[in-house]
Design a protein around this motif. Structure first.
Motif, short mmCIF file in Angstrom:
data_model
loop_
_atom_site.label_atom_id
_atom_site.label_comp_id
_atom_site.label_asym_id
_atom_site.label_seq_id
_atom_site.Cartn_x
_atom_site.Cartn_y
_atom_site.Cartn_z
N PRO A 1 -4.31 11.03 -11.32
CA PRO A 1 -3.84 10.07 -10.33
C PRO A 1 -3.64 8.69 -10.95
CG PRO A 1 -5.67 11.36 -9.46
CD PRO A 1 -5.57 11.67 -10.92
N GLY A 2 -2.53 8.05 -10.59
CA GLY A 2 -2.23 6.73 -11.13
C GLY A 2 -1.73 6.73 -12.55
N LYS A 3 -1.32 7.90 -13.07
CA LYS A 3 -0.97 8.05 -14.48
C LYS A 3 0.03 6.99 -14.94
CE LYS A 3 -0.82 10.10 -18.50
NZ LYS A 3 -1.99 10.13 -19.40
N GLY A 4 -0.31 6.33 -16.04
CA GLY A 4 0.56 5.34 -16.65
C GLY A 4 0.20 3.91 -16.31
N GLN B 1 0.84 -1.20 0.00
CA GLN B 1 0.00 0.00 0.00
C GLN B 1 0.87 1.25 0.00
OE1 GLN B 1 -2.17 -0.58 3.62
NE2 GLN B 1 -0.47 -0.03 4.93
N GLY B 2 0.24 2.37 -0.27
CA GLY B 2 0.96 3.63 -0.25
C GLY B 2 0.24 4.69 -1.07
N TYR B 3 0.87 5.85 -1.16
CA TYR B 3 0.27 6.98 -1.88
C TYR B 3 0.67 6.93 -3.36
CZ TYR B 3 -0.98 8.77 2.70
OH TYR B 3 -1.52 8.92 3.95
N LEU B 4 0.34 5.83 -3.99
CA LEU B 4 0.73 5.62 -5.38
C LEU B 4 0.01 6.55 -6.34
CD1 LEU B 4 1.02 1.74 -5.92
CD2 LEU B 4 2.75 3.48 -6.46
N GLY B 5 -1.27 6.81 -6.08
CA GLY B 5 -2.03 7.63 -7.02
C GLY B 5 -1.39 8.96 -7.27
N GLN B 6 -1.11 9.70 -6.17
CA GLN B 6 -0.48 11.01 -6.32
C GLN B 6 0.95 10.90 -6.85
OE1 GLN B 6 -2.06 9.92 -3.59
NE2 GLN B 6 -3.09 11.57 -2.50
N GLY B 7 1.68 9.90 -6.36
CA GLY B 7 3.07 9.76 -6.80
C GLY B 7 3.19 9.53 -8.29
N LEU B 8 2.38 8.62 -8.81
CA LEU B 8 2.42 8.34 -10.24
C LEU B 8 1.98 9.56 -11.05
CD1 LEU B 8 0.88 4.76 -10.11
CD2 LEU B 8 3.27 5.31 -10.64
N GLY B 9 1.03 10.31 -10.51
CA GLY B 9 0.53 11.48 -11.21
C GLY B 9 1.52 12.63 -11.27
N ILE B 10 2.45 12.69 -10.30
CA ILE B 10 3.37 13.82 -10.24
C ILE B 10 4.77 13.45 -10.71
CG2 ILE B 10 4.35 13.50 -7.91
CD1 ILE B 10 2.84 16.79 -9.28
N ALA B 11 4.97 12.22 -11.16
CA ALA B 11 6.31 11.72 -11.51
C ALA B 11 6.97 12.55 -12.61
CB ALA B 11 6.22 10.26 -11.95
N GLU B 12 6.20 12.98 -13.60
CA GLU B 12 6.78 13.77 -14.69
C GLU B 12 7.37 15.07 -14.16
OE1 GLU B 12 4.27 10.75 -16.56
OE2 GLU B 12 3.83 12.20 -14.97
N LEU B 13 6.66 15.72 -13.25
CA LEU B 13 7.18 16.97 -12.69
C LEU B 13 8.47 16.72 -11.91
CD1 LEU B 13 6.96 19.98 -11.97
CD2 LEU B 13 5.66 19.29 -9.95
N PHE B 14 8.50 15.68 -11.08
CA PHE B 14 9.68 15.42 -10.27
C PHE B 14 10.87 15.07 -11.16
CE2 PHE B 14 8.73 14.99 -5.59
CZ PHE B 14 7.55 15.71 -5.64
N ALA B 15 10.64 14.35 -12.23
CA ALA B 15 11.73 14.04 -13.17
C ALA B 15 12.26 15.32 -13.81
CB ALA B 15 11.24 13.07 -14.24
N ALA B 16 11.36 16.20 -14.20
CA ALA B 16 11.77 17.47 -14.81
C ALA B 16 12.56 18.33 -13.83
CB ALA B 16 10.55 18.23 -15.32
N MET B 17 12.14 18.33 -12.57
CA MET B 17 12.81 19.16 -11.58
C MET B 17 14.22 18.64 -11.29
SD MET B 17 10.76 21.62 -10.97
CE MET B 17 11.59 22.34 -9.55
N TYR B 18 14.33 17.36 -10.95
CA TYR B 18 15.62 16.84 -10.48
C TYR B 18 16.60 16.53 -11.60
CZ TYR B 18 14.21 16.74 -5.64
OH TYR B 18 13.82 17.12 -4.38
N PHE B 19 16.11 16.35 -12.82
CA PHE B 19 17.01 16.00 -13.91
C PHE B 19 17.11 17.08 -14.99
CE2 PHE B 19 15.52 12.01 -12.05
CZ PHE B 19 16.73 11.47 -11.65
N HIS B 20 16.49 18.21 -14.75
CA HIS B 20 16.58 19.30 -15.72
C HIS B 20 16.67 20.68 -15.07
CE1 HIS B 20 15.97 21.75 -19.30
NE2 HIS B 20 14.99 22.37 -18.65
N GLU B 21 15.73 21.01 -14.22
CA GLU B 21 15.55 22.39 -13.81
C GLU B 21 16.41 22.83 -12.62
OE1 GLU B 21 14.02 26.26 -14.18
OE2 GLU B 21 13.97 24.54 -15.52
N LEU B 22 16.44 22.04 -11.57
CA LEU B 22 17.07 22.47 -10.33
C LEU B 22 18.58 22.57 -10.44
CD1 LEU B 22 15.10 20.32 -7.71
CD2 LEU B 22 14.86 22.78 -8.12
#
Length: 280
Positions: free
Chosen positions: A245-248, A36-57
């Motif tokens: 939520p749950g994207k992908g 179990q876990g907060y998968l819905g939100q995590g999967l939905g926000i994954a694209e943003l986190f990838a963009a932040m940590y591997f491009h923007e920050l």
């Protein structure tokens, strides 16, 4: 410091999309540990986190106390599942501990806490992140630092008065080094958003912010919005991300309640296959 100010071409966008898929794989490993876990939100926000940590920050994963680093505050504490997924990729935590997500006495809880290097704020009490971000951004201005402050907040937090007090302060202090990343996925703990927050973009504009609204699961749109937010014009920026939520993972996308997800043992292999099909 990492951080790429060169506009990405198609190949770079594809690489960032692959990074997002890897973050989602990490999240499945985390949630599978306890089922179990907060998968819905995590999967939905994954694209943003990838963009932040591997491009923007701009940051150095070997020195996350550098005063000149960009800050990325995760106000929605239970989005920690996405944060740990990213931290495992940049080496801030050992990938081997991902299955201990949420375990008693473990290093990575189901919400953020600042004992983990790289966590900029403890986000368990929702509605506080924007206020903290305003304070950090103002301090940077007073100290003459060029570092920028990004803060993820949820549409649920937009229902809290503290968020709008902070929004008013951000524009009053002319904090153009501040970017709010507003995840609008339409859900709260028990289902749909309780109070109608629309028209959300116009509300941020009314509080003196520059605003852009995008598909928060479209990497090209995310990168375009982050490029747009670099403008130095004495106005803070808000990016409204419409996410799923749950994207992908179609099985999870179809769930009516996707805030905290429990997965049956026989479902995990199906979820892994659904995710792998994105890279086929």
């Amino acid at each position: 410091m990492t951080g790429n100010r060169t506009p990405p071409d198609g190949a770079a966008i594809t690489l960032l999309q692959q990074r997002a898929i890897q973050l989602k794989k990490n999240m499945l490993v985390q949630a599978r540990g306890k089922g179990q876990g907060y998968l819905g939100q995590g999967l939905g926000i994954a694209e943003l986190f990838a963009a932040m940590y591997f491009h923007e920050l701009r940051y150095d994963p070997q020195d996350m106390t550098d005063p000149d680093r960009d800050r990325f505050l995760v106000s929605t504490g239970h989005y920690a599942i996405a944060l740990w997924a990213a931290f495992a990729e940049i080496g801030l935590i050992d990938r081997a501990i991902l299955p201990t997500y949420g375990a008693d006495g473990g290093q990575i809880d189901m919400t953020t806490f600042d004992a983990v290097p790289g966590v900029e704020m403890t986000g368990g009490s929702l509605g506080q992140g924007l206020g903290v971000a305003v304070g950090i951004a103002l301090a940077h201005k007073l100290d003459g630092r060029s570092a920028r402050v990004f803060v993820e907040i949820s549409d649920g937090e937009v229902q809290e008065g503290s968020t709008w007090e902070a929004a008013m302060s951000g524009s009053a202090f002319k904090l153009d080094n501040l970017v709010a990343l507003v995840d609008c996925n339409g859900i709260q703990a028990d289902g749909a958003i309780v109070m109608d927050i629309e028209p959300i973009a116009q509300k941020w504009q009314a509080f003196g912010w520059d605003v852009v609204e995008i598909d928060g699961n479209d990497m090209a749109q995310i990168i375009g919005a982050l490029n747009w937010a670099r403008a130095v014009n004495q106005i803070p920026k808000a990016v409204i991300l419409r996410t799923k939520p749950g994207k992908g993972l179609p099985t999870l996308e179809a769930r009516e309640k996707a805030h905290f997800i429990r997965v049956e043992q026989n479902e995990w292999d199906l979820l892994v296959r659904e995710l792998e099909e994105q890279n086929a």
